[in-house]
Each structure stands twice: as structure tokens, then as C-alpha cells.
Design a protein around this motif. Structure first.
Motif, PDB file in Angstrom:
ATOM      1  N   VAL A 255      13.071  -4.850 -11.318  1.00 44.78           N
ATOM      2  CA  VAL A 255      13.334  -5.021  -9.658  1.00 44.78           C
ATOM      3  C   VAL A 255      12.304  -6.068  -9.514  1.00 44.78           C
ATOM      4  N   HIS A 256      12.921  -6.921 -10.722  1.00 43.15           N
ATOM      5  CA  HIS A 256      12.350  -9.082 -11.111  1.00 43.15           C
ATOM      6  C   HIS A 256      13.311  -9.514  -9.900  1.00 43.15           C
ATOM      7  N   GLN A 257      13.458 -10.487  -8.934  1.00 43.29           N
ATOM      8  CA  GLN A 257      13.673 -11.154  -8.616  1.00 43.29           C
ATOM      9  C   GLN A 257      12.996 -13.214  -8.581  1.00 43.29           C
ATOM     10  N   PRO A 258      13.909 -13.556  -9.402  1.00 41.20           N
ATOM     11  CA  PRO A 258      12.811 -14.530 -10.496  1.00 41.20           C
ATOM     12  C   PRO A 258      12.332 -15.877  -9.578  1.00 41.20           C
ATOM     13  N   GLU A 259      13.073 -15.463  -8.311  1.00 40.67           N
ATOM     14  CA  GLU A 259      12.950 -16.701  -7.139  1.00 40.67           C
ATOM     15  C   GLU A 259      11.495 -16.232  -6.808  1.00 40.67           C
ATOM     16  N   PHE A 260      11.413 -15.007  -6.188  1.00 41.14           N
ATOM     17  CA  PHE A 260      10.409 -14.440  -6.080  1.00 41.14           C
ATOM     18  C   PHE A 260       8.972 -13.963  -6.876  1.00 41.14           C
ATOM     19  N   GLY A 261       9.238 -14.063  -7.784  1.00 43.78           N
ATOM     20  CA  GLY A 261       8.247 -14.369  -9.209  1.00 43.78           C
ATOM     21  C   GLY A 261       6.950 -15.372  -8.912  1.00 43.78           C
ATOM     22  N   VAL A 262       6.764 -15.895 -10.685  1.00 44.61           N
ATOM     23  CA  VAL A 262       5.747 -16.951 -10.542  1.00 44.61           C
ATOM     24  C   VAL A 262       6.001 -17.833 -10.464  1.00 44.61           C
ATOM     25  N   TYR A 263       5.243 -19.197 -10.406  1.00 41.26           N
ATOM     26  CA  TYR A 263       5.889 -20.837 -10.585  1.00 41.26           C
ATOM     27  C   TYR A 263       4.051 -20.842 -11.105  1.00 41.26           C
ATOM     28  N   VAL A 264       5.028 -21.981 -11.957  1.00 42.17           N
ATOM     29  CA  VAL A 264       3.961 -22.938 -12.760  1.00 42.17           C
ATOM     30  C   VAL A 264       3.885 -24.255 -12.485  1.00 42.17           C
ATOM     31  N   LEU A 265       2.517 -25.160 -12.065  1.00 48.60           N
ATOM     32  CA  LEU A 265       2.771 -26.197 -11.144  1.00 48.60           C
ATOM     33  C   LEU A 265       2.412 -27.273 -12.230  1.00 48.60           C
TER      34      LEU A 265
END
Length: 364
Positions: A255-265
């Protein structure tokens, strides 16, 4: 998490060459490669062309289109080939080595043009795409000559966890990759007829770049690694590791949608990662929850405000997001100030296992 893309490209080129050597005496020009419309000779040339093309885009830092060049396998003006099949195998291994050398000398934060689907890719993405081209087209050629071919499982897994983040893991990496690219069946899944890979998403945010975390990077972060990022001395903060675990679980159940995952700053001035930010999952009924943290040494410099404002603007510009939600400890005045500066409005209070939380939202 050491970058292994270059070594894996070399392994993929070697795997391709090993299969090609078993059919070196056959008619490549007049044998169709599996279900493709291409001949086996054209398909092998295509692999070499991809290797050198990806190397060119990375080396040239292409921004808006492919660097306009290609390779030509040695031939005369009448189309007669002087390079025989064995020579074409040498072309595949040589271009693979050149691509690997480019990957080794490309900095982690460099991105270059690729169309699918966010118009750029980093060195991990290019490596995975090159490996996919080599493995899948070797499979096509093997089918054309009706000979067996089994790609190395670790290479197929690298491709899946880097550029196929929406594909739920299957019983084994290689048949899963074949299924994901319309080349095979998996029990309980419909046959794939249209597909493309997905490079990680990035969002620009003032002095920072928000880099989407792949399932491969999430697994490393969750297990205590760096996820392939260069962190400030006291990073990553625990919240980033917890979020990586949530991403990994979503990936594993499909169910992963990459745009609504985790981002590293990532800080642009030195390429160091200072924190994490992302969503608790894709939007439902137009609502998505967002969270963030920073390494302690990076706090008080406005990074969270810049990042949250940029990510919120990106999300609320989409048709499927109308409202962003966030919760924060009632004692966390600094985080409350970040939310206020970025247009979030306090809407109430909630209780959790850790105490009372203030609830915030920002509407599009």
C-alpha cells in the motif's frame, strides 16, 4: 549503507554477458527477443546503449532531456556488421564498466534527467534502471533462443526496492520483477500489461532538498543505518527511524505510495541530512497527516519551517489533498511555532499514550 550500485551494475553486465556467450554462435540478427519486436542483436545493443546513455546523463548532469548521443556498433555504410556476436558481448561489458565508473565518481546528491515519473533520478536510480535493462533484456534474449536464464536474486531485489516501490514483495525477487514488468505470472496477482518504474521524489525547499526515501533506504534506516545519506553528527533522530519502519511496513503489504512516504531533509550547502519529514500514509477523503523531526544540532535554524512549508504547498496543490493534519506535544513550543509559521491552525486536543497532544490542520 554503502553505495553498491556500481558493483551491481558490473554484476548485471557480467550476468548478461555470461548468457550471451552460451548463444554466441547463433543467429542474433534474425531471432526475435522473446515478446519484443526487436531482434536479439538489437536488444543486446540496446542494453549497451542504455549503459552508456545513463552514464552520459549522470556525467553531463542533464536537466531537461537525454544527452543527445548514442553508440553505434561497428558497421559499414551498407549496414554490414564487422562486429560479430562476440564483439557485441565486449561492447556490453565495456559500456557496463564505463557506467559503473561514472556511478563511482558521482556524488550522492547529484540528480540528472529521467522522465519516469518525476523528471530526475539519482545515482541509485540510474544504477537500478541500468541493472533492470540488463537483466530483463537478457531474459528476453534467452527466451528468443529458448535457453534458461535466472538473474541473481540480490540484483533483482535491488531493482525492486529502489525503483519499484509500489510493487508488493513476492515469494522471490526475480519472478516478482518479471511479473512487475509484464514478463511472468505470480499466484494471486493479475497479469501486468502496462508498467513503468518510479524513481524517488524530491521537493526543493529553500536551503534544503527533501529526498524521498526508497524501501531499500527505509530498511537500512529502520535497522539503525544511515539509509545511504550523510547525516549531521547526531542524526538521524529516532522519529525518522520510526517513520522508516512505517514506510517499510506499507511497502511489504503493498500500500506504499512513494510521494506520501518519508523524505530526508538534505542541506544544500554541504549535502548533510539534518532531519526527516513525511506523511503517515496516502490521503483519505482529501486528508493527510504530516510529521517531522530534526537532529538536535540542526534545530533553531528555520529548516523545519522551510521544509514543512514546501512539502505542504506541494501536497495541497494536488487534487487529492484538501487538508493536512498534524499533532504535537502540548509542551513542544518550538514545533507548535513551526506549524503556526507555515499556516497550520490549532483545532483541538487529543490524548495519546505519551500524553496530551495539540491537533493542527492546514487547508488548501
Amino acid at each position: 549503507m554503502r553505495f553498491m550500485g556500481a558493483e551491481r551494475v558490473e554484476e548485471a553486465a557480467a550476468s548478461c554477458a555470461a548468457l550471451l556467450r552460451t548463444v554466441v554462435g547463433k543467429d542474433w540478427e534474425n531471432t526475435r527477443a522473446g515478446d519484443l519486436e526487436w531482434s536479439c542483436r538489437f536488444t543486446a545493443t540496446h542494453v549497451a546503449s542504455d549503459f552508456i546513455g545513463y552514464a552520459g546523463n549522470l556525467a553531463g548532469r542533464a536537466r531537461s532531456a537525454y544527452v543527445p548521443f548514442d553508440i553505434t556498433v561497428d558497421g559499414d555504410e551498407n549496414g554490414n556488421y564487422r562486429a560479430d556476436n562476440a564483439g557485441l558481448i565486449d561492447v556490453v561489458t565495456t559500456t557496463g564498466a564505463l557506467f559503473a565508473a561514472t556511478l563511482r565518481t558521482t556524488r550522492r546528491e547529484v540528480r540528472a534527467f529521467h522522465p519516469y515519473p518525476f523528471r530526475s533520478a539519482n545515482r541509485d536510480g540510474f544504477a537500478a534502471m541500468g541493472i533492470a535493462e540488463a537483466l530483463l533484456h537478457t531474459h528476453d534474449i534467452a527466451r528468443g533462443f529458448d535457453v534458461p536464464y535466472e538473474a541473481p536474486a540480490e540484483l533483482a531485489e535491488y531493482v525492486l526496492t529502489t525503483i519499484f516501490p509500489t510493487v508488493r514483495p513476492g515469494p522471490a525477487p526475480w519472478p516478482t520483477l518479471l511479473w512487475a514488468t509484464g514478463r511472468g505470472d505470480l499466484p494471486g496477482r493479475e497479469r501486468v500489461t502496462r508498467w513503468h518504474w518510479t524513481n524517488n521524489h524530491v521537493v526543493r525547499a529553500g536551503r534544503l532538498t527533501l529526498e524521498g526515501v526508497t524501501p531499500a533506504a527505509a530498511a537500512d534506516l529502520y535497522e539503525g543505518g544511515d539509509g545511504g545519506f550523510h547525516w549531521v553528527e547526531d542524526g538521524p533522530f529516532e522519529g525518522t527511524r520510526i517513520a522508516a519502519g512505517m514506510l517499510l511496513k506499507a511497502y511489504e503489504i503493498g500500500v506504499h505510495q512513494p510521494e506520501f512516504g518519508v523524505y530526508v531533509l538534505v542541506r544544500d550547502e554541504d549535502g548533510l541530512a539534518v532531519g526527516g519529514m513525511g506523511f503517515h500514509g496516502p490521503p483519505g477523503d482529501g486528508r493527510a497527516e504530516i510529521g517531522y523531526d530534526l537532529a538536535e544540532s540542526a534545530r533553531g535554524r528555520g529548516y523545519a519551517t522551510e521544509a514543512l512549508n514546501a512539502l505542504a504547498d506541494w501536497a495541497l496543490a494536488r487534487e487529492d489533498v484538501t487538508t493536512l493534519l498534524a499533532t504535537v506535544d502540548r509542551d513542544n513550543a518550538a514545533s507548535q511555532a513551526v506549524l503556526a509559521r507555515t499556516g497550520f491552525v490549532r483545532t483541538g486536543e487529543e490524548k495519546s499514550e505519551d500524553g496530551e497532544l495539540f491537533a493542527y490542520e492546514r487547508r488548501g
